[in-house]
Scaffold this motif. Structure first.
Motif, PDB file in Angstrom:
ATOM      1  N   ASN A   3      -5.750  10.151  -3.462  1.00 27.28           N
ATOM      2  CA  ASN A   3      -5.424   8.958  -4.239  1.00 27.28           C
ATOM      3  C   ASN A   3      -5.281   7.742  -3.336  1.00 27.28           C
ATOM      4  N   ALA A   4      -5.375   6.573  -3.960  1.00 31.43           N
ATOM      5  CA  ALA A   4      -5.317   5.319  -3.211  1.00 31.43           C
ATOM      6  C   ALA A   4      -3.899   4.793  -3.072  1.00 31.43           C
ATOM      7  N   ILE A   5      -2.968   5.274  -3.878  1.00 32.57           N
ATOM      8  CA  ILE A   5      -1.606   4.748  -3.838  1.00 32.57           C
ATOM      9  C   ILE A   5      -0.887   5.211  -2.582  1.00 32.57           C
ATOM     10  N   THR A   6      -1.133   6.454  -2.170  1.00 34.36           N
ATOM     11  CA  THR A   6      -0.562   6.932  -0.905  1.00 34.36           C
ATOM     12  C   THR A   6      -1.007   6.027   0.243  1.00 34.36           C
ATOM     13  N   ARG A   7      -2.276   5.704   0.271  1.00 36.39           N
ATOM     14  CA  ARG A   7      -2.810   4.825   1.321  1.00 36.39           C
ATOM     15  C   ARG A   7      -2.142   3.452   1.258  1.00 36.39           C
ATOM     16  N   LEU A   8      -1.984   2.934   0.053  1.00 35.78           N
ATOM     17  CA  LEU A   8      -1.353   1.627  -0.123  1.00 35.78           C
ATOM     18  C   LEU A   8       0.086   1.639   0.393  1.00 35.78           C
ATOM     19  N   CYS A   9       0.829   2.673   0.045  1.00 36.29           N
ATOM     20  CA  CYS A   9       2.231   2.767   0.464  1.00 36.29           C
ATOM     21  C   CYS A   9       2.350   2.943   1.971  1.00 36.29           C
ATOM     22  N   ARG A  10       1.422   3.718   2.535  1.00 42.03           N
ATOM     23  CA  ARG A  10       1.450   3.951   3.978  1.00 42.03           C
ATOM     24  C   ARG A  10       1.228   2.644   4.742  1.00 42.03           C
ATOM     25  N   GLU A  11       0.316   1.816   4.239  1.00 37.69           N
ATOM     26  CA  GLU A  11       0.002   0.573   4.935  1.00 37.69           C
ATOM     27  C   GLU A  11       1.043  -0.522   4.708  1.00 37.69           C
ATOM     28  N   MET A  12       1.625  -0.554   3.495  1.00 35.84           N
ATOM     29  CA  MET A  12       2.595  -1.600   3.186  1.00 35.84           C
ATOM     30  C   MET A  12       4.021  -1.207   3.571  1.00 35.84           C
ATOM     31  N   GLY A  13       4.268   0.100   3.640  1.00 32.73           N
ATOM     32  CA  GLY A  13       5.626   0.576   3.812  1.00 32.73           C
ATOM     33  C   GLY A  13       6.291   0.735   2.457  1.00 32.73           C
ATOM     34  N   ARG A  14       7.250   1.653   2.389  1.00 32.36           N
ATOM     35  CA  ARG A  14       7.902   1.933   1.108  1.00 32.36           C
ATOM     36  C   ARG A  14       8.528   0.683   0.500  1.00 32.36           C
ATOM     37  N   VAL A  15       9.382   0.018   1.264  1.00 34.18           N
ATOM     38  CA  VAL A  15      10.117  -1.120   0.725  1.00 34.18           C
ATOM     39  C   VAL A  15       9.177  -2.275   0.394  1.00 34.18           C
ATOM     40  N   GLY A  16       8.158  -2.473   1.215  1.00 34.99           N
ATOM     41  CA  GLY A  16       7.205  -3.546   0.945  1.00 34.99           C
ATOM     42  C   GLY A  16       6.502  -3.359  -0.387  1.00 34.99           C
ATOM     43  N   LEU A  17       6.066  -2.134  -0.654  1.00 38.39           N
ATOM     44  CA  LEU A  17       5.388  -1.865  -1.922  1.00 38.39           C
ATOM     45  C   LEU A  17       6.359  -1.958  -3.093  1.00 38.39           C
ATOM     46  N   VAL A  18       7.531  -1.369  -2.939  1.00 33.63           N
ATOM     47  CA  VAL A  18       8.523  -1.416  -4.021  1.00 33.63           C
ATOM     48  C   VAL A  18       8.851  -2.859  -4.381  1.00 33.63           C
ATOM     49  N   LYS A  19       9.035  -3.695  -3.374  1.00 34.08           N
ATOM     50  CA  LYS A  19       9.369  -5.105  -3.636  1.00 34.08           C
ATOM     51  C   LYS A  19       8.261  -5.801  -4.410  1.00 34.08           C
ATOM     52  N   LYS A  20       7.029  -5.567  -4.029  1.00 37.78           N
ATOM     53  CA  LYS A  20       5.893  -6.211  -4.704  1.00 37.78           C
ATOM     54  C   LYS A  20       5.825  -5.841  -6.183  1.00 37.78           C
ATOM     55  N   VAL A  21       5.911  -4.534  -6.484  1.00 40.72           N
ATOM     56  CA  VAL A  21       5.726  -4.105  -7.872  1.00 40.72           C
ATOM     57  C   VAL A  21       6.926  -4.479  -8.731  1.00 40.72           C
TER      58      VAL A  21
END
Length: 409
Positions: free
Chosen positions: A175-193
């Motif tokens: 999946n692409a979401i794992t890749r997205l989270c890995r590159e942005m970091g957990r907190v970075g992705l959580v903050k965006k969404v």
């Protein structure tokens, strides 16, 4: 027996007729119709039940499920897994899902969307996109879904199972979401969404949801709050296919997450009414069996365990919701985790929950108005009906202990 004072409210009412005159010396009956506390389940079956093209026999069976559901619960979780909701980019399940969300609201029940972003059941076509494009798609999706359902869904699992997300790998489900989270970091992705969901609906209640109930999840929540993530509710899963947690672990989990002083929802709870899953299984999805029947002994155990868990959660001042994930058997993993058997009959767990919700934790009062047409009500918070001389009105009992007027039509 606990008083559950933290679940109750009180208010003084002045009862008036259609001309605005106080109704003195009148017998009044008030009845709790819908708890403020959210007792829920997944309601994925609403979509086929409401499908005009579905076979009549199937719809009739699901209609009975609905009748049993609304007699017990008041909160339904609707599916938004992108891989199923949008199997082809731009072609969504918005129409049938909107029909179900509207149906719940029109019948007086709350709904939650689950989830807006998750690495599992992700859309396969996302894999062809760059990481930047995947992020934009997720933000676009949140704008689209939250915008379309704003009038009907007040609760959202914004992002699901973030603790494991950057490390999650599954050859069968790249999946692409794992890749997205890995590159942005957990907190970075959580903050965006979360920021995107909040921008689309400032009034929505936004959840972070996870099956990890240990220190890693606590640390993630602390980091997210420090980063200004606009989360309203902590979501906790408890898929107990290998047996009831027990009261000690349940209290440990409550203590761990109560330190934030935030509302807590137990979002996905499964307690088995058949043979328990072997303890050596690490990933519940690895347990694949051709048949997993419910048993009389298992059903008695399930009823005891559900009551034990509900009693603790209802007594805790920060807990606001308890969702029994499967309402009927043969849902996720084919497990006998429902409150209703495959043949449509009710299990002891259903009857046990009905006793608690509709009787033990219920308010039904016969009152008399005084010479000023006034009376006082104290009971479990929620939506009430008031009946006097064959006429009916509705009111809400909440934390506000203000004087109110009720006008009978």
């Amino acid at each position: 027996m606990q008083s559950f004072s933290h679940r109750k409210g009180k208010a003084a009412f002045t009862l008036k007729d259609a001309q605005g005159r106080p109704m003195a010396g009148q017998r009044v009956h008030v009845e709790l119709e819908n708890h403020e506390f959210l007792f829920g389940s997944g309601v994925f079956w609403l979509t086929p039940m409401l499908d005009p093209a579905a076979p009549e026999k199937m719809k009739a069976a699901l209609q009975q499920v609905w009748e049993d559901w609304k007699a017990l619960l008041n909160y339904g979780t609707l599916p938004f897994y992108q891989g199923r909701y949008e199997p082809v980019e731009g072609q969504t399940m918005e129409a049938p899902t909107l029909r179900a969300a509207r149906f719940l609201k029109e019948n007086g029940f709350a709904a939650k969307g689950h989830p807006l972003c998750w690495h599992t059941v992700s859309a396969p076509w996302l894999r062809q996109k760059t990481t930047e494009q995947v992020l934009e798609n997720q933000l676009f999706r949140i704008r689209r879904e939250v915008g379309a359902f704003k009038a009907y869904i007040p609760f959202w699992d914004v992002i699901n199972e973030v603790v494991i997300m950057p490390e999650f790998s599954n050859e069968a489900e790249e999946n692409a979401i794992t890749r997205l989270c890995r590159e942005m970091g957990r907190v970075g992705l959580v903050k965006k969404v979360f920021d995107q969901a909040r921008a689309m609906d400032p009034q929505a209640k936004l959840l972070l949801n996870d099956f990890n109930t240990g220190e890693k999840y606590k640390e993630l929540i602390a980091d997210c709050l420090e980063a200004g993530v606009p989360m309203d509710i902590i979501g906790i899963q408890s898929h107990q296919h290998q047996g009831f947690w027990g009261l000690e672990k349940l209290q440990e989990v409550l203590d761990r997450f109560s330190v934030f002083g935030m509302p807590i929802h137990f979002t996905e709870n499964t307690l088995i009414s058949g043979e328990l899953m072997p303890p050596h299984i690490v990933d519940l999805n690895d347990f694949q069996v051709s048949s997993w029947p419910t048993t009389p002994e298992g059903e008695d155990r399930q009823a005891r365990d559900i009551l034990a868990m509900m009693d603790v959660l209802f007594a805790h001042p920060l807990v606001e919701a308890f969702t029994s994930w499967n309402f009927t058997d043969d849902a996720w993993l084919g497990a006998p985790a429902g409150l209703i058997r495959k043949d449509g009959s009710k299990k002891p767990a259903y009857d046990a929950m009905l006793q608690r919700i509709r009787k033990d934790w219920h308010t039904s009062l016969d009152l008399m108005t005084d010479e000023m047409g006034q009376c006082s009500v104290e009971g479990f918070r929620g939506v009430y009906s008031l009946t006097c001389n064959g006429k009916k009105a509705a009111f809400t009992l909440d934390k506000q202990e203000s004087d109110r007027e009720i006008v009978l039509p």
